[in-house]
Scaffold this motif. Structure first.
Motif, short mmCIF file in Angstrom:
data_model
loop_
_atom_site.label_atom_id
_atom_site.label_comp_id
_atom_site.label_asym_id
_atom_site.label_seq_id
_atom_site.Cartn_x
_atom_site.Cartn_y
_atom_site.Cartn_z
N ARG A 116 39.70 23.31 60.08
CA ARG A 116 39.70 21.49 60.73
C ARG A 116 41.24 21.19 60.44
NH1 ARG A 116 34.50 20.07 57.12
NH2 ARG A 116 33.09 21.20 58.44
N GLY A 150 43.84 21.10 62.48
CA GLY A 150 43.95 20.46 63.80
C GLY A 150 43.37 19.03 63.55
N THR A 151 42.38 18.48 62.70
CA THR A 151 41.97 17.43 62.85
C THR A 151 42.56 16.41 61.69
OG1 THR A 151 40.27 17.64 61.18
CG2 THR A 151 39.74 17.97 63.32
N PHE A 152 43.32 17.12 60.89
CA PHE A 152 44.34 16.47 59.78
C PHE A 152 45.29 15.59 60.30
CE2 PHE A 152 47.59 15.91 56.51
CZ PHE A 152 46.88 15.33 55.67
N THR A 153 45.37 14.26 59.77
CA THR A 153 46.61 13.28 60.42
C THR A 153 47.28 12.80 59.34
OG1 THR A 153 45.13 11.66 60.65
CG2 THR A 153 45.57 12.78 62.68
N TRP A 154 48.48 13.09 59.24
CA TRP A 154 49.12 12.45 58.11
C TRP A 154 49.29 11.09 58.14
CZ3 TRP A 154 51.22 14.45 53.84
CH2 TRP A 154 51.68 13.81 53.13
N GLN A 155 48.81 10.46 57.02
CA GLN A 155 48.84 9.12 56.90
C GLN A 155 49.74 8.72 55.71
OE1 GLN A 155 44.86 8.47 56.69
NE2 GLN A 155 44.48 8.33 58.62
N TRP A 213 42.84 15.17 50.71
CA TRP A 213 42.21 15.56 51.74
C TRP A 213 41.05 16.88 51.26
CZ3 TRP A 213 42.91 19.76 55.71
CH2 TRP A 213 41.88 19.63 56.76
#
Length: 161
Positions: free
Chosen positions: A38, A40-45, A52
């Motif tokens: 997954r 590809g679904t991780f977005t850096w915030q 995560w």
């Protein structure tokens, strides 16, 4: 590189929850496999990647306890690895008594307080990271932590504080 950086944190989190080395190792590897699938679904915030991973581990631990496999498992004694040195019985007993008193006190906390204490003190996550993992705001985590620590102080024997 991510595995090298976060595997100990994830393993400690899981081991504390499941209490068995083999199960903790299995769930740790599954955590990283799921993260890889997954990624590809991780977005850096702006938050730590480890939060995560701990969230994934948290879900796996919950699934583990819900599964029928957990109820059927029979644990066996752990063998020492060839490079491990056995400590003296006195040291083991003293450490065991201290750890047992603390763990017993932590087990008396409510589930949210247990998780907060685990994430903050055993895993070393920040207030913000703990808030993200637990799905709460930072103020709620600070309050939860404060109440958990006060409760622990009341629950621990005087000589263990």
């Amino acid at each position: 590189r991510l595995y090298d950086q976060y595997s100990d944190t994830v393993y400690r989190y899981i081991y504390y929850r499941v209490g068995g080395r083999a199960t903790a190792e299995d769930l740790t590897s599954e955590t990283f496999l799921r993260a890889l699938r997954r990624i590809g679904t991780f977005t850096w915030q702006g938050r730590d990647f480890g939060a995560w991973l701990v969230t994934i581990a948290r879900n796996l631990v919950a699934d583990h306890f819900k599964s029928s496999r957990f109820r059927l498992e029979v644990t066996t004694g752990e063998m020492l690895d060839a490079n491990e040195v056995e400590r003296s019985p006195e040291d083991s007993v003293l450490e065991s008594l201290s750890n047992a008193a603390l763990l017993e006190a932590v087990r008396k906390l409510n589930p949210q307080q247990q998780e907060c204490v685990t994430l903050r003190f055993l895993q070393g996550l920040s207030v913000a990271e703990t808030a993200r993992v637990m799905g709460k705001n930072e103020g709620a985590i600070k309050t939860l932590q404060y109440r958990a620590v006060r409760t622990l102080a009341r629950l621990l024997p005087d000589d263990a504080r």
